[in-house]
Design an enzyme around this catalytic site. Structure first.
Site, mmCIF file in Angstrom:
data_model
loop_
_atom_site.group_PDB
_atom_site.id
_atom_site.type_symbol
_atom_site.label_atom_id
_atom_site.label_comp_id
_atom_site.label_asym_id
_atom_site.label_seq_id
_atom_site.Cartn_x
_atom_site.Cartn_y
_atom_site.Cartn_z
ATOM 1 N N CYS A 38 0.865 -1.179 0.000
ATOM 2 C CA CYS A 38 0.000 0.000 0.000
ATOM 3 C C CYS A 38 0.905 1.233 0.000
ATOM 4 C CB CYS A 38 -0.894 -0.018 1.243
ATOM 5 S SG CYS A 38 -1.930 1.440 1.387
ATOM 6 N N CYS A 46 -5.130 6.099 -4.341
ATOM 7 C CA CYS A 46 -4.494 4.781 -4.159
ATOM 8 C C CYS A 46 -3.043 4.926 -4.610
ATOM 9 C CB CYS A 46 -5.236 3.748 -5.011
ATOM 10 S SG CYS A 46 -4.416 2.139 -5.063
#
Ligand SMILES: N[C@H](CCC[C@H](N)C(=O)O)C(=O)O
Length: 262
Positions: A74, A200
């Site tokens: 991430c 993201c």
């Protein structure tokens, strides 16, 4: 179980963070992670991270999506975890940590932005002239569109993510509008959140690498997301590989708290 938690966000991609360097939360279950990330019954977040101790590194990053399952890298989470480490007294000129996709370096700039070095990318699979597949630490589908802010990101992203090709492993789906040679707008449907997130990091990185106007050598792409602006710097090599990939942007603490969970 009593938890002292910290809430961070990087361009609107938000996370619950727990300092687990003394193994206090090793027994945390997937169901408990899902509860903590629930926006109605829990704290609410796109994901949860544990800051773990690690031999030979400043720390280890363990990442869970809001569905409660552990996942791959991430980018925004990594940036937030570096800022959290700093707030917890781990101060370095260059941070070095280990994550699901290997080791990472990161720096906190004078203005508080966090720059995270992403894994190298060896290939971009071109499905057609508007659709691409690549892995920037997590798997990403990149689709070039026009008028991205009017696009049905949830439905179109859901359809691709649950199509036969991706149903089992999943994929994050990015919709990208080219603003000019070095600026793009990106919206992302995220695997494991199963919804659009405000940004993201690994998706922004994937979308920047696909950027049509990149030259051999150093490139910088400015990326606008619903949650704010990020920049991606990278070197593109003649054979079509990418290295020295840096994801740069803000990462801030929102609040801290204590919660008792079953
Ligand atoms: N949902 C992603 C992981 C988080 C990616 C995103 N939050 C980022 O900043 O890179 C996956 O399961 O592949």
């Amino acid at each position: 179980m009593k938890l002292n938690f910290f809430k961070y966000q990087g361009t609107g991609n938000d996370f619950v963070i727990l300092d687990n360097r003394n193994h206090e939360y090793d027994a945390l279950t997937n169901e408990q992670v899902k509860f903590l990330c629930d926006r109605r019954f829990g704290i609410g977040a796109d994901g949860l991270m544990l800051l773990n101790s690690a031999a030979d590194y400043d720390f280890e990053m363990k990442y869970y999506n809001s569905d409660g399952n552990t996942s791959t890298m991430c980018g925004n989470g990594g940036r937030c975890l570096v800022k959290f480490a700093f707030h917890r007294g781990i101060t370095r000129t260059i941070y070095r940590f280990i994550a699901a996709d290997g080791s990472h370096e990161a720096e906190i700039d004078m203005d508080g932005t966090v720059s995270l070095k992403m894994k190298d990318v060896s290939t971009i699979e071109e499905l057609n002239h508007k659709d691409f597949l690549l892995d920037t630490g997590s798997p990403h589908y990149v689709k070039m569109v026009s008028d991205v802010m009017d696009y049905d990101v949830y439905q179109k992203g859901h359809d691709i993510r649950f199509s036969n090709k991706f149903a089992k492993q999943g994929v994050n789906v990015n919709f990208v509008e080219q603003k000019n040679d070095d600026e793009i707008i990106v919206r992302t449907y995220e695997r494991g959140v199963e919804d659009e997130t405000l940004s993201c990091g690994t998706g922004v990185t994937a979308s920047a690498l696909v950027n049509f106007h990149n030259e051999i050598g150093f490139n910088e792409v400015i990326v606008t997301t619903k949650g704010g602006k990020l920049s991606v710097e990278y070197d593109r090599h003649r054979e079509g590989s990418y290295s020295d990939i840096w994801l740069c942007g803000p990462a801030d603490m929102v609040f801290a708290g204590c919660i008792e969970i079953n």
